[in-house]
Motif scaffolding. Structure first.
Motif, PDB file in Angstrom:
ATOM      1  N   VAL A 152     -12.082  -6.994  22.561  1.00 23.65           N
ATOM      2  CA  VAL A 152     -11.220  -7.845  21.748  1.00 23.65           C
ATOM      3  C   VAL A 152     -10.335  -8.620  22.718  1.00 23.65           C
ATOM      4  CG1 VAL A 152      -9.329  -7.903  20.092  1.00 23.65           C
ATOM      5  CG2 VAL A 152     -11.225  -6.324  19.736  1.00 23.65           C
ATOM      6  N   ASP A 153     -10.503  -9.905  22.764  1.00 20.76           N
ATOM      7  CA  ASP A 153      -9.771 -10.744  23.711  1.00 20.76           C
ATOM      8  C   ASP A 153      -8.675 -11.490  22.967  1.00 20.76           C
ATOM      9  OD1 ASP A 153      -8.966 -12.144  25.917  1.00 20.76           O
ATOM     10  OD2 ASP A 153     -10.624 -13.578  25.888  1.00 20.76           O
ATOM     11  N   ASP A 154      -7.482 -10.916  22.987  1.00 25.56           N
ATOM     12  CA  ASP A 154      -6.343 -11.517  22.278  1.00 25.56           C
ATOM     13  C   ASP A 154      -5.076 -11.165  23.047  1.00 25.56           C
ATOM     14  OD1 ASP A 154      -4.192 -12.086  20.502  1.00 25.56           O
ATOM     15  OD2 ASP A 154      -5.551 -11.958  18.796  1.00 25.56           O
ATOM     16  N   PRO A 155      -4.389 -12.158  23.631  1.00 22.75           N
ATOM     17  CA  PRO A 155      -3.208 -11.880  24.455  1.00 22.75           C
ATOM     18  C   PRO A 155      -2.029 -11.289  23.698  1.00 22.75           C
ATOM     19  CG  PRO A 155      -3.468 -14.252  24.091  1.00 22.75           C
ATOM     20  CD  PRO A 155      -4.705 -13.597  23.578  1.00 22.75           C
ATOM     21  N   SER A 156      -2.065 -11.334  22.376  1.00 23.89           N
ATOM     22  CA  SER A 156      -0.951 -10.782  21.597  1.00 23.89           C
ATOM     23  C   SER A 156      -1.107  -9.288  21.341  1.00 23.89           C
ATOM     24  CB  SER A 156      -0.822 -11.514  20.257  1.00 23.89           C
ATOM     25  OG  SER A 156      -1.914 -11.208  19.406  1.00 23.89           O
ATOM     26  N   LEU A 157      -2.232  -8.697  21.799  1.00 26.01           N
ATOM     27  CA  LEU A 157      -2.528  -7.306  21.474  1.00 26.01           C
ATOM     28  C   LEU A 157      -2.525  -6.412  22.710  1.00 26.01           C
ATOM     29  CD1 LEU A 157      -5.563  -7.764  19.046  1.00 26.01           C
ATOM     30  CD2 LEU A 157      -3.146  -7.583  18.447  1.00 26.01           C
ATOM     31  N   ASN A 158      -2.086  -5.181  22.506  1.00 24.41           N
ATOM     32  CA  ASN A 158      -2.356  -4.100  23.454  1.00 24.41           C
ATOM     33  C   ASN A 158      -3.693  -3.486  23.059  1.00 24.41           C
ATOM     34  OD1 ASN A 158       0.091  -4.070  25.044  1.00 24.41           O
ATOM     35  ND2 ASN A 158       1.138  -3.257  23.244  1.00 24.41           N
ATOM     36  N   VAL A 159      -4.600  -3.361  24.016  1.00 23.70           N
ATOM     37  CA  VAL A 159      -5.931  -2.819  23.734  1.00 23.70           C
ATOM     38  C   VAL A 159      -6.166  -1.615  24.640  1.00 23.70           C
ATOM     39  CG1 VAL A 159      -8.395  -3.282  23.673  1.00 23.70           C
ATOM     40  CG2 VAL A 159      -6.778  -5.110  23.100  1.00 23.70           C
ATOM     41  N   THR A 160      -6.422  -0.454  24.024  1.00 27.61           N
ATOM     42  CA  THR A 160      -6.625   0.789  24.768  1.00 27.61           C
ATOM     43  C   THR A 160      -8.017   1.339  24.488  1.00 27.61           C
ATOM     44  OG1 THR A 160      -4.265   1.302  24.510  1.00 27.61           O
ATOM     45  CG2 THR A 160      -5.720   3.102  25.198  1.00 27.61           C
ATOM     46  N   PRO A 161      -8.945   1.278  25.460  1.00 25.14           N
ATOM     47  CA  PRO A 161     -10.276   1.864  25.251  1.00 25.14           C
ATOM     48  C   PRO A 161     -10.186   3.385  25.097  1.00 25.14           C
ATOM     49  CG  PRO A 161     -10.260   0.367  27.139  1.00 25.14           C
ATOM     50  CD  PRO A 161      -8.825   0.617  26.769  1.00 25.14           C
ATOM     51  N   CYS A 162     -11.005   3.942  24.190  1.00 27.60           N
ATOM     52  CA  CYS A 162     -10.958   5.387  23.917  1.00 27.60           C
ATOM     53  C   CYS A 162     -12.299   6.085  24.132  1.00 27.60           C
ATOM     54  CB  CYS A 162     -10.523   5.640  22.474  1.00 27.60           C
ATOM     55  SG  CYS A 162      -8.873   5.060  22.094  1.00 27.60           S
ATOM     56  N   MET A 163     -13.392   5.367  23.919  1.00 33.48           N
ATOM     57  CA  MET A 163     -14.711   6.003  24.000  1.00 33.48           C
ATOM     58  C   MET A 163     -15.751   4.956  24.378  1.00 33.48           C
ATOM     59  SD  MET A 163     -16.878   7.720  20.884  1.00 33.48           S
ATOM     60  CE  MET A 163     -18.602   8.191  21.063  1.00 33.48           C
ATOM     61  N   ASP A 164     -16.580   5.257  25.373  1.00 37.70           N
ATOM     62  CA  ASP A 164     -17.666   4.356  25.753  1.00 37.70           C
ATOM     63  C   ASP A 164     -18.843   4.535  24.799  1.00 37.70           C
ATOM     64  OD1 ASP A 164     -16.200   3.443  27.892  1.00 37.70           O
ATOM     65  OD2 ASP A 164     -17.147   4.783  29.339  1.00 37.70           O
ATOM     66  N   ILE A 165     -19.457   3.425  24.421  1.00 39.07           N
ATOM     67  CA  ILE A 165     -20.630   3.470  23.556  1.00 39.07           C
ATOM     68  C   ILE A 165     -21.706   2.554  24.131  1.00 39.07           C
ATOM     69  CG2 ILE A 165     -19.456   4.119  21.426  1.00 39.07           C
ATOM     70  CD1 ILE A 165     -19.398   1.190  20.637  1.00 39.07           C
ATOM     71  N   HIS A 166     -22.949   2.775  23.698  1.00 44.68           N
ATOM     72  CA  HIS A 166     -24.086   2.051  24.258  1.00 44.68           C
ATOM     73  C   HIS A 166     -24.925   1.456  23.130  1.00 44.68           C
ATOM     74  CE1 HIS A 166     -22.849   5.055  27.235  1.00 44.68           C
ATOM     75  NE2 HIS A 166     -23.290   4.203  28.149  1.00 44.68           N
ATOM     76  N   ASP A 167     -25.183   0.163  23.240  1.00 47.26           N
ATOM     77  CA  ASP A 167     -26.057  -0.513  22.282  1.00 47.26           C
ATOM     78  C   ASP A 167     -27.505  -0.320  22.731  1.00 47.26           C
ATOM     79  OD1 ASP A 167     -24.064  -1.993  20.523  1.00 47.26           O
ATOM     80  OD2 ASP A 167     -23.461  -2.671  22.518  1.00 47.26           O
ATOM     81  N   THR A 168     -28.371  -0.024  21.778  1.00 49.07           N
ATOM     82  CA  THR A 168     -29.784   0.185  22.086  1.00 49.07           C
ATOM     83  C   THR A 168     -30.612  -0.228  20.880  1.00 49.07           C
ATOM     84  OG1 THR A 168     -31.358   1.793  22.968  1.00 49.07           O
ATOM     85  CG2 THR A 168     -29.842   2.588  21.264  1.00 49.07           C
ATOM     86  N   PHE A 169     -31.930  -0.100  21.006  1.00 44.63           N
ATOM     87  CA  PHE A 169     -32.832  -0.442  19.912  1.00 44.63           C
ATOM     88  C   PHE A 169     -33.679   0.785  19.564  1.00 44.63           C
ATOM     89  CE2 PHE A 169     -31.585  -4.467  21.556  1.00 44.63           C
ATOM     90  CZ  PHE A 169     -31.606  -5.330  20.481  1.00 44.63           C
ATOM     91  N   VAL A 170     -33.918   0.970  18.276  1.00 45.91           N
ATOM     92  CA  VAL A 170     -34.693   2.129  17.820  1.00 45.91           C
ATOM     93  C   VAL A 170     -35.781   1.678  16.845  1.00 45.91           C
ATOM     94  CG1 VAL A 170     -32.770   3.746  18.115  1.00 45.91           C
ATOM     95  CG2 VAL A 170     -33.075   2.582  15.920  1.00 45.91           C
TER      96      VAL A 170
END
Length: 293
Positions: A152-170
């Motif tokens: 999320v690219d927004d200078p008005s926000l504090n952004v704190t990552p909490c968990m890594d996730i991975h996009d894939t195809f099934v």
């Protein structure tokens, strides 16, 4: 006003004790300091509040009237201070969270359960929506924090990552022979694809990555939820773009199989967004600490 409030507190204690010396003991002050405070308040109000006698003091009519109001006001202030302490200790209050359906189901529910068990008297209000709609709600004051797909690219926000996730195809059993070997993005894009709707942050992230490789996608199906995407893949409707961590049960049971890509999609994160201009409430701070931990 702060000075006057102190004077009124002293006035109420003197009125209760009917004695300067008794008030001095209760307030851990000297008797001259108590006397001086009452004289200052009387000067401010231009009214005698106490009759001084050798046995102590008695309230004048004006003093009796003022004491009734002053006691009520100070009691209300003390109640307010107690409520503030309760908010800080999270024994009352409300936490408003904006979160998408998929993140709510696969990531946030255990955190909400742990938080509710720890703070059972705190009200929880959950608003569902896409990342964009929830960020708008955050900016309008509708929620305290948003838990969403990053980036999320927004200078008005504090952004704190909490968990890594991975996009894939099934895919389902129908495509096992076709996808028995690793394939690239360009070859994958020619197959019947199942994606989330275009407004989804997850969809945008994968689509942008494909475009950065010169590959444009044209999904066969565009669906409104991750669960629907997974179910369409299980029914052999096509090759579905999913979050690996949220499809683990299907993959482990063999109901779905993961496409072996010649190039992996870079991981991204789930994170918490809050407004830089608004300090987090005690409830929000504790919840962020919980999901970060």
């Amino acid at each position: 006003m702060v000075i006057k409030l102190d004077l009124y507190r002293i006035f109420c204690v003197v009125g209760k004790n009917q004695s300067f010396s008794g008030a001095a003991k209760e307030l851990f002050m000297t008797q001259p300091a108590i006397s001086q405070s009452i004289m200052q308040l009387e000067k401010e109000l231009d009214t005698r509040l106490f009759n001084r006698t050798p046995k102590g003091v008695t309230l004048t009519n004006e003093g009796s009237l003022l004491l009734e109001y002053a006691n009520s006001a100070i009691n209300l202030i003390e109640i307010g201070e107690e409520k503030i302490a309760e908010f800080k200790n999270l024994t009352i209050g409300e936490l408003r969270i904006g979160v998408g359906d998929t993140i709510s189901k696969y990531f946030l529910l255990p955190q909400l359960e742990a938080f509710r068990n720890r703070y059972p008297n705190l009200k929880l209000k959950i608003e569902n929506g896409t990342t964009d709609s929830l960020i708008s709600l955050l900016k309008s004051g509708g929620v305290d924090i948003v838990v969403c797909n990053l980036p999320v690219d927004d200078p008005s926000l504090n952004v704190t990552p909490c968990m890594d996730i991975h996009d894939t195809f099934v895919y389902g059993d129908k495509y096992r022979k076709l996808l028995a070997r690793p394939i690239g993005f360009r070859e994958l894009a020619k197959l019947p694809l199942i994606f989330l709707e275009p407004s989804s942050n997850s969809r945008k992230y994968v689509e942008d990555h494909f475009l950065s490789k010169g590959v444009k996608i044209s999904p066969e199906f565009e669906l409104g939820s991750h669960d629907l995407v997974v179910e369409f893949a299980r029914m052999n409707m096509g090759i579905a773009c999913v979050t690996r961590e949220f499809t683990k049960d299907y993959l482990e049971s063999g109901a779905l199989h993961e496409v072996q890509l010649t190039e992996q999609i870079p991981y991204r994160s789930i994170g918490v967004c809050s407004l830089k201009s608004v300090p987090l409430s005690p409830a929000s701070s504790r919840f962020v600490e919980l999901i970060e931990g």
